[in-house]
Scaffold this active site. Structure first.
Site, PDB file in Angstrom:
ATOM      1  N   ASN A  15      18.132  15.828 -15.052  1.00  0.00           N
ATOM      2  CA  ASN A  15      19.004  16.761 -14.742  1.00  0.00           C
ATOM      3  C   ASN A  15      20.268  16.881 -15.890  1.00  0.00           C
ATOM      4  O   ASN A  15      21.098  16.110 -15.751  1.00  0.00           O
ATOM      5  CB  ASN A  15      19.658  16.838 -13.257  1.00  0.00           C
ATOM      6  CG  ASN A  15      20.696  17.803 -13.046  1.00  0.00           C
ATOM      7  OD1 ASN A  15      21.043  18.826 -13.878  1.00  0.00           O
ATOM      8  ND2 ASN A  15      21.153  17.540 -11.784  1.00  0.00           N
ATOM      9  N   TRP A  16      20.224  17.799 -16.660  1.00  0.00           N
ATOM     10  CA  TRP A  16      21.100  17.609 -18.001  1.00  0.00           C
ATOM     11  C   TRP A  16      22.393  18.448 -17.418  1.00  0.00           C
ATOM     12  O   TRP A  16      23.216  18.088 -18.197  1.00  0.00           O
ATOM     13  CB  TRP A  16      20.642  18.382 -19.188  1.00  0.00           C
ATOM     14  CG  TRP A  16      19.687  17.619 -19.887  1.00  0.00           C
ATOM     15  CD1 TRP A  16      18.750  16.629 -19.470  1.00  0.00           C
ATOM     16  CD2 TRP A  16      19.326  17.803 -21.416  1.00  0.00           C
ATOM     17  NE1 TRP A  16      17.892  16.227 -20.641  1.00  0.00           N
ATOM     18  CE2 TRP A  16      18.227  16.854 -21.681  1.00  0.00           C
ATOM     19  CE3 TRP A  16      19.814  18.893 -22.227  1.00  0.00           C
ATOM     20  CZ2 TRP A  16      17.724  16.964 -22.880  1.00  0.00           C
ATOM     21  CZ3 TRP A  16      19.148  18.793 -23.587  1.00  0.00           C
ATOM     22  CH2 TRP A  16      18.162  17.744 -23.924  1.00  0.00           C
ATOM     23  N   LYS A  17      22.608  19.050 -16.272  1.00  0.00           N
ATOM     24  CA  LYS A  17      23.753  19.347 -15.943  1.00  0.00           C
ATOM     25  C   LYS A  17      24.497  20.312 -16.878  1.00  0.00           C
ATOM     26  O   LYS A  17      23.548  21.068 -17.744  1.00  0.00           O
ATOM     27  CB  LYS A  17      24.688  18.554 -15.409  1.00  0.00           C
ATOM     28  CG  LYS A  17      24.024  17.314 -14.245  1.00  0.00           C
ATOM     29  CD  LYS A  17      24.813  16.517 -13.539  1.00  0.00           C
ATOM     30  CE  LYS A  17      24.299  15.643 -12.622  1.00  0.00           C
ATOM     31  NZ  LYS A  17      25.246  14.800 -11.933  1.00  0.00           N
ATOM     32  N   HIS A 103      22.031  21.036  -5.066  1.00  0.00           N
ATOM     33  CA  HIS A 103      22.655  19.851  -5.822  1.00  0.00           C
ATOM     34  C   HIS A 103      24.115  19.875  -5.003  1.00  0.00           C
ATOM     35  O   HIS A 103      24.564  20.776  -5.097  1.00  0.00           O
ATOM     36  CB  HIS A 103      22.570  19.870  -7.312  1.00  0.00           C
ATOM     37  CG  HIS A 103      23.001  18.464  -7.986  1.00  0.00           C
ATOM     38  ND1 HIS A 103      24.340  18.108  -7.960  1.00  0.00           N
ATOM     39  CD2 HIS A 103      22.385  17.579  -8.517  1.00  0.00           C
ATOM     40  CE1 HIS A 103      24.268  17.058  -8.619  1.00  0.00           C
ATOM     41  NE2 HIS A 103      23.300  16.723  -9.018  1.00  0.00           N
ATOM     42  N   GLU A 105      26.610  19.079  -6.485  1.00  0.00           N
ATOM     43  CA  GLU A 105      27.817  19.811  -7.440  1.00  0.00           C
ATOM     44  C   GLU A 105      27.599  21.033  -7.139  1.00  0.00           C
ATOM     45  O   GLU A 105      28.828  21.852  -7.358  1.00  0.00           O
ATOM     46  CB  GLU A 105      27.492  19.402  -8.975  1.00  0.00           C
ATOM     47  CG  GLU A 105      28.013  17.873  -9.156  1.00  0.00           C
ATOM     48  CD  GLU A 105      27.090  17.335 -10.363  1.00  0.00           C
ATOM     49  OE1 GLU A 105      26.336  17.954 -11.014  1.00  0.00           O
ATOM     50  OE2 GLU A 105      27.026  16.143 -10.331  1.00  0.00           O
ATOM     51  N   GLU A 173      20.180  12.056  -3.063  1.00  0.00           N
ATOM     52  CA  GLU A 173      21.341  11.743  -3.968  1.00  0.00           C
ATOM     53  C   GLU A 173      22.648  11.510  -3.274  1.00  0.00           C
ATOM     54  O   GLU A 173      23.313  12.592  -2.756  1.00  0.00           O
ATOM     55  CB  GLU A 173      21.615  12.883  -5.150  1.00  0.00           C
ATOM     56  CG  GLU A 173      20.264  13.269  -5.793  1.00  0.00           C
ATOM     57  CD  GLU A 173      20.648  13.812  -7.071  1.00  0.00           C
ATOM     58  OE1 GLU A 173      20.426  13.143  -8.220  1.00  0.00           O
ATOM     59  OE2 GLU A 173      21.159  14.891  -7.113  1.00  0.00           O
ATOM     60  N   GLY A 179      26.951   9.571 -10.839  1.00  0.00           N
ATOM     61  CA  GLY A 179      28.047   9.391 -12.024  1.00  0.00           C
ATOM     62  C   GLY A 179      29.038   8.334 -11.907  1.00  0.00           C
ATOM     63  O   GLY A 179      29.782   8.241 -12.823  1.00  0.00           O
ATOM     64  N   SER A 218      23.047   7.573 -10.372  1.00  0.00           N
ATOM     65  CA  SER A 218      23.207   6.219 -11.195  1.00  0.00           C
ATOM     66  C   SER A 218      21.952   5.404 -11.300  1.00  0.00           C
ATOM     67  O   SER A 218      22.001   4.202 -11.385  1.00  0.00           O
ATOM     68  CB  SER A 218      24.243   5.418 -10.460  1.00  0.00           C
ATOM     69  OG  SER A 218      25.502   5.797 -10.717  1.00  0.00           O
ATOM     70  N   GLY A 239      20.781  12.005 -13.949  1.00  0.00           N
ATOM     71  CA  GLY A 239      21.621  12.744 -14.570  1.00  0.00           C
ATOM     72  C   GLY A 239      22.082  12.184 -15.907  1.00  0.00           C
ATOM     73  O   GLY A 239      21.399  12.407 -17.030  1.00  0.00           O
ATOM     74  N   GLY A 240      23.221  11.478 -16.108  1.00  0.00           N
ATOM     75  CA  GLY A 240      23.614  10.960 -17.340  1.00  0.00           C
ATOM     76  C   GLY A 240      22.532  10.210 -18.100  1.00  0.00           C
ATOM     77  O   GLY A 240      22.535  10.502 -19.665  1.00  0.00           O
TER      78      GLY A 240
HETATM   79  P1  13P Z   1      23.719  10.440 -12.532  1.00  0.00           P
HETATM   80  O1  13P Z   1      22.336   9.773 -12.853  1.00  0.00           O
HETATM   81  O2  13P Z   1      24.619  10.808 -13.845  1.00  0.00           O
HETATM   82  O3  13P Z   1      24.357   9.574 -11.517  1.00  0.00           O
HETATM   83  O4  13P Z   1      23.551  11.754 -11.866  1.00  0.00           O
HETATM   84  C1  13P Z   1      22.471  11.918 -10.698  1.00  0.00           C
HETATM   85  C2  13P Z   1      22.324  13.301 -10.294  1.00  0.00           C
HETATM   86  O5  13P Z   1      23.257  14.019 -10.063  1.00  0.00           O
HETATM   87  C3  13P Z   1      21.123  13.889 -10.962  1.00  0.00           C
HETATM   88  O6  13P Z   1      20.962  15.023 -10.312  1.00  0.00           O
END
Ligand code: 13P
Length: 257
Positions: A15-17, A103, A105, A173, A179, A218, A239-240
């Site tokens: 997920n590149w956000k 999600h 967020e 999640e 993050g 993470s 994510g990251g």
């Molecule tokens: P991170 O891997 O950066 O913690 O993010 C997880 C995430 O929110 C994937 O949707």
């Protein structure tokens, strides 16, 4: 079927956000190249959810057939006067086979509630997309012992009737793990995924038994293998670490076999 737990073919999704200008298309190309080099040794589906601006270019690049693509959110309606929104049909048209809905967020930044998430999952199904439905507790909820109740409530409220193993993926999640570099213990992950599996089976029978349940929060190259070996963990939402092809591929290789 792959090598994941329970014979369910796992899914590793990045997920590149809100990250990535067109120069980042090179990272997706590098992922494709690495997958080609691994020559089918990965017993998992691999997916990237780029920002909507990059979706079409990424999905239509050469070699894209080794990867699947997803949107990060969709509107519940197919079209209409909704400035700035994107429908599931538009994502499908651009080359997506899935869309992330609910999600944390989105839930936090845009006030999305379970009912909104359910409507978006329904929209995904209407458009022929797989809905990746995200759930997870906050730090306060975990510290006050409410994790299982919250996850069960979100699951019940966010999944539409008609969810199947083909059209729905759950992503657990924990909000506090996103993050932060923090992850739950493997026992804690196992406890939540077991609850999710039992709830899915109770509601959807055999389809619920085969629905993929991803862990997210993470996930990194150095913890992926351990997290992916927990029972009822059928892949990861990253994510990251999905933004750099080398890290993402290192995580995907947890399923090399
Ligand atoms: P991170 O891997 O950066 O913690 O993010 C997880 C995430 O929110 C994937 O949707």
């Amino acid at each position: 079927m792959g090598k994941g737990t329970e014979g369910v073919r796992p899914l590793v999704a990045g997920n590149w956000k809100m990250n990535g200008l067109k120069a980042a298309l090179g990272e997706a190309a590098a992922v494709q190249e690495a997958l080609a080099g691994l020559q089918g040794a990965i017993a998992a589906d691999v997916m990237i959810a780029p920002p909507a601006t990059l979706l079409m270019a990424m999905a239509h690049a050469s070699g894209a057939e080794l990867l699947q693509f997803a949107g990060q959110d969709c509107h519940a309606k197919a079209s209409g006067a909704h400035t700035g929104d994107i429908s599931a049909e538009m994502l499908k048209d651009a080359g997506a086979s899935a869309v992330i809905v609910g999600h944390s967020e989105r839930r936090t930044d845009h006030g999305e509630r379970d009912a909104d998430v359910l409507a978006k999952a329904l929209a995904a199904h209407r458009a022929g997309l797989c809905a990746i439905v995200c759930i997870g507790e906050t730090r306060n909820e975990r510290e006050s012992g409410q994790t299982l109740a919250i996850v069960a409530r979100q699951l019940a409220g966010s999944l539409p009737p008609g969810a199947t193993a083909a059209n729905t993926v759950i992503a657990y999640e924990p909000v506090w793990a996103i993050g932060t570099g923090l992850t739950p213990t493997l026992d804690d992950v196992a406890e939540v995924h077991d609850l999710i599996r039992r709830d899915l089976e109770a509601r959807f029978g055999g389809e619920g038994a085969r629905m993929r349940i991803l862990y997210g929060g993470s996930v990194k190259p150095d913890n992926a293998k351990a997290l992916m070996s927990v029972p009822h963990v059928n892949g990861a939402l990253i994510g990251g670490a999905s933004l750099k092809a080398s890290d993402f591929i290192a995580i995907v290789r947890a399923y090399e076999g």
